[in-house]
Design an enzyme around this catalytic site. Structure first.
Site, mmCIF file in Angstrom:
data_model
loop_
_atom_site.group_PDB
_atom_site.id
_atom_site.type_symbol
_atom_site.label_atom_id
_atom_site.label_comp_id
_atom_site.label_asym_id
_atom_site.label_seq_id
_atom_site.Cartn_x
_atom_site.Cartn_y
_atom_site.Cartn_z
ATOM 1 N N SER A 11 3.672 -2.320 10.312
ATOM 2 C CA SER A 11 5.126 -2.334 10.547
ATOM 3 C C SER A 11 5.795 -3.645 10.137
ATOM 4 C CB SER A 11 5.427 -1.996 12.012
ATOM 5 O OG SER A 11 4.983 -0.689 12.317
ATOM 6 N N GLY B 162 5.236 1.225 4.684
ATOM 7 C CA GLY B 162 6.581 1.805 4.540
ATOM 8 C C GLY B 162 7.568 0.923 3.781
ATOM 9 N N GLU C 279 -6.662 4.538 7.985
ATOM 10 C CA GLU C 279 -6.483 5.974 7.726
ATOM 11 C C GLU C 279 -7.750 6.570 7.117
ATOM 12 O OE1 GLU C 279 -2.807 5.419 5.619
ATOM 13 O OE2 GLU C 279 -1.933 4.786 7.516
ATOM 14 N N ASN D 113 0.873 -1.168 0.000
ATOM 15 C CA ASN D 113 0.000 0.000 0.000
ATOM 16 C C ASN D 113 0.912 1.221 0.000
ATOM 17 O OD1 ASN D 113 -1.755 2.077 0.498
ATOM 18 N ND2 ASN D 113 -2.389 1.389 2.541
HETATM 19 P P1 13P Z 1 3.244 0.234 7.681
HETATM 20 O O1 13P Z 1 3.759 -1.048 7.063
HETATM 21 O O2 13P Z 1 3.994 1.451 7.220
HETATM 22 O O3 13P Z 1 3.108 0.119 9.166
HETATM 23 O O4 13P Z 1 1.762 0.456 7.102
HETATM 24 C C1 13P Z 1 0.865 -0.590 7.164
HETATM 25 C C2 13P Z 1 -0.343 -0.227 6.416
HETATM 26 O O5 13P Z 1 -1.090 0.645 6.806
HETATM 27 C C3 13P Z 1 -0.616 -0.934 5.155
HETATM 28 O O6 13P Z 1 -1.903 -0.680 4.695
#
Ligand code: 13P
Length: 256
Positions: free
Chosen positions: A217, A239, A102, A14
């Protein structure tokens, strides 16, 4: 279309509001080289809306699937800022993320709205990665599954009569683990995935596999112990999906 192209792990990126058109195209082309050699894994990516057309074009003929980060429930009309299933299908987008935390928290998308988006998208032929997850206070008060179930059950109810649960992938993403570097423990992941699996089994036949991805994460340092868990069929990665050097090792682990 069915989300289950076999029993392969789904390693999904993502990209959120990162990487413009050129950078998305470039990363997609690099991943393309990688995808040819995968035996146990599939790559799914969700670039920004502006980069979707260029990305599907760059990946034409490859096994990598491109998805939108959200989708409108309605077919067309006065819905400023939204993107329809038909618009996505016209540019070869085959899935959408729906209900990302989000969207739920920063843009106040309610459970009903998320369910409507997912149901509308599936009904019109997209696969959906439906994101669920609890906040830290909900985890600490012991209501994780209650929260996840309240997010997921209405969608399963809505889909139950037309067999289209097959177009569904679940992403379990504890809100407190997203972008924080705080990954859930393997016990927490195993328990919640088992509970989601049990809930799903009330709506599916034993042959129907609805993949459940973990997100929050995920990195090459923690992924081996996560993908080894029962009922974990892959990851939704934020990330670590933005750089080839961080994403490629996740695929290596998935291939082991
Ligand atoms: P991170 O891997 O940056 O924690 O994000 C996870 C995420 O929200 C994937 O949709």
């Amino acid at each position: 279309m069915t989300a289950q192209t076999g029993k392969k792990n789904i390693i999904a990126g993502n990209w959120k509001m990162n990487l413009g058109l050129k950078a998305s195209e470039a990363l997609a082309l690099t991943l393309r080289g990688l995808s040819d050699n995968l035996k146990k894994s599939e790559i799914w990516i969700a670039p920004s809306a502006i980069a979707l057309a260029a990305t599907t074009q760059a990946l034409k003929g490859s096994a990598i699937r491109v998805g939108s980060q959200n989708v409108c429930a309605q077919k067309a009309g006065a819905f400023t800022g939204e993107v329809s299933v038909a618009m996505l299908q016209e540019i070869a987008v085959s899935f959408a993320l729906v209900g990302h935390s989000e969207r739920r928290s920063l843009y106040a998308e309610s459970i009903d709205q998320c369910v409507a988006r997912a149901f509308g998208a599936i009904e019109q032929g997209l696969d959906v990665v439906f994101c669920v997850g609890e906040s830290l206070s909900e985890r600490e008060s012991g209501s994780t599954f209650e929260v996840v179930s309240a997010q997921l059950k209405p969608l399963l109810e809505a889909l139950k009569n037309n067999g289209s649960v097959r177009s569904l992938v679940i992403a379990y993403e504890p809100v407190w683990a997203i972008g924080t570097g705080k990954v859930a423990t393997t016990e927490q992941i195993a328990e919640t995935h088992r509970d989601i699996h049990q809930l799903l089994s009330q709506y599916t036949t034993p042959e129907t596999v609805v993949p459940i991805l973990y997100g929050g994460s995920v990195t090459a340092d923690n992924f081996a112990s996560i993908i080894a868990l029962e009922h974990v069929s892959g990851a939704l990665v934020g990330g670590a999906s933005l750089l080839y050097e961080k994403f490629a090792p996740l695929l290596e682990i998935s291939e082991l």
